[in-house]
Scaffold this active site. Structure first.
Site, PDB file in Angstrom:
ATOM      1  N   SER A  21       0.842  -1.207   0.000  1.00 55.18           N
ATOM      2  CA  SER A  21       0.000   0.000   0.000  1.00 55.18           C
ATOM      3  C   SER A  21       0.871   1.248   0.000  1.00 55.18           C
ATOM      4  O   SER A  21       2.048   1.188  -0.383  1.00 55.18           O
ATOM      5  CB  SER A  21      -0.943  -0.026   1.215  1.00 55.18           C
ATOM      6  OG  SER A  21      -1.963   0.926   1.059  1.00 55.18           O
ATOM      7  N   ASN A  22       0.345   2.373   0.412  1.00 53.90           N
ATOM      8  CA  ASN A  22       1.062   3.659   0.420  1.00 53.90           C
ATOM      9  C   ASN A  22       0.459   4.549   1.501  1.00 53.90           C
ATOM     10  O   ASN A  22      -0.564   4.199   2.087  1.00 53.90           O
ATOM     11  CB  ASN A  22       0.975   4.303  -0.980  1.00 53.90           C
ATOM     12  CG  ASN A  22      -0.464   4.588  -1.361  1.00 53.90           C
ATOM     13  OD1 ASN A  22      -1.102   5.455  -0.787  1.00 53.90           O
ATOM     14  ND2 ASN A  22      -0.997   3.817  -2.302  1.00 53.90           N
ATOM     15  N   PRO A  23       1.087   5.714   1.775  1.00 57.16           N
ATOM     16  CA  PRO A  23       0.655   6.509   2.952  1.00 57.16           C
ATOM     17  C   PRO A  23      -0.566   7.404   2.769  1.00 57.16           C
ATOM     18  O   PRO A  23      -0.828   8.257   3.620  1.00 57.16           O
ATOM     19  CB  PRO A  23       1.893   7.384   3.248  1.00 57.16           C
ATOM     20  CG  PRO A  23       2.919   7.057   2.242  1.00 57.16           C
ATOM     21  CD  PRO A  23       2.287   6.283   1.146  1.00 57.16           C
ATOM     22  N   ALA A 106      -4.602   7.173  -4.332  1.00 55.47           N
ATOM     23  CA  ALA A 106      -3.281   6.647  -4.664  1.00 55.47           C
ATOM     24  C   ALA A 106      -3.457   5.139  -4.901  1.00 55.47           C
ATOM     25  O   ALA A 106      -3.430   4.338  -3.966  1.00 55.47           O
ATOM     26  CB  ALA A 106      -2.301   6.929  -3.534  1.00 55.47           C
TER      27      ALA A 106
END
Ligand code: PMT
Length: 236
Positions: A21-23, A106
């Site tokens: 995943s991502n922030p 995102a």
């Protein structure tokens, strides 16, 4: 006008307890949903896994602070997000005032080639993770709406590390968008997690509009206004 807004990250699981995943926190997307609803538009907010509450109609000095309705759809993966976006656009297709898709999410470009049903044992993992490409939501949607009589306004974001404008212009052309909102996520006060952003609007006709550092709510209001212009809906 109807708005379909995506927010937050996607998660691409390799087993029930591990994922890529991502922030992204969803703040930028929730701000766009809030701004569109406040301007009186009906909104479908498609959210990846985030900890934010859906903006509510709350009375403020006797008036509702949010005029339009926000319907929220929670998703986890990129493929779920694509399915939810497509369903929302098909449902909104006949709105006489037009539809805008604003993709702040995102979305993970890759996912593990397989996802185990039960937790993988450490000793059974090789240390090498095979990945496959996820569908590009914006490109897929653009292909699907090509034959529609009234096409939705497509707005993307570009999260870059360094001068974001050239890359945003490329994404705008490649994905056939009306506008890309570019942000350099290495800049203080911009990008992931914070309540502010410094963005540049890169339009399909090549016009570039840099904006100063401002709250995500203020950026969101500018985006909604632009979409109204593209969609022929006038100003806020
Ligand atoms: O959520 P916050 O914490 O508030 O952070 C906000 C943000 C940094 C996430 C937001 O401002 C932002 O930049 N969002 C876009 C992040 C991104 O994925 O950018 P990208 O350059 O990788 O993708 C370009 C565009 O294509 C984006 O609109 C993205 O939604 C879309 N995309 C990407 C991959 C994919 N498989 N399908 C897509 O449609």
């Amino acid at each position: 006008m109807r708005f379909v807004v995506t927010a937050g990250p996607t998660r691409e699981h390799l087993d029930p307890v591990r994922f890529l995943s991502n922030p992204s926190t969803g703040k930028m997307g929730f701000a766009v949903a809030r701004a569109a609803a406040r301007a009186g538009h009906a909104v479908t907010l498609i959210a990846g896994p985030v900890a934010l509450r859906t903006p509510q109609r709350r009375p403020h000095r006797g008036r509702p602070t949010i005029a339009g309705d926000i319907r929220r759809v929670d998703v986890v993966s990129a493929r779920e997000m694509l399915a939810a976006v497509e369903a929302a656009l098909v449902a909104a297709k006949d709105d006489p005032q037009g539809v805008a898709l604003v993709m702040t999410a995102a979305v993970a470009d890759w996912r593990p080639a397989t996802c185990a049903m039960t937790k993988l044992k450490k000793h059974a993992m090789s240390g090498v993770l095979k990945l496959v490409r996820n569908p590009d939501v914006l490109k897929t949607i653009r292909g699907k709406v090509r034959a529609w009589k009234r096409k939705p306004v497509l707005v993307g974001f570009a999260a870059e590390t360094g001068e974001p404008t050239a890359e945003a212009a490329r994404k705008c052309r490649e994905k056939g968008l009306a506008m890309v909102v570019a942000n350099d996520v290495t800049q203080p006060g911009a990008g992931f997690g914070v309540d502010t952003n410094r963005v540049t609007f890169v339009l399909a006709d090549g016009i570039v509009e840099p904006l100063p550092l401002m709250t995500k709510d203020a950026v969101a209001r500018r985006i909604v206004k632009k979409c109204q212009t593209f969609g022929g809906g006038g100003g806020i």
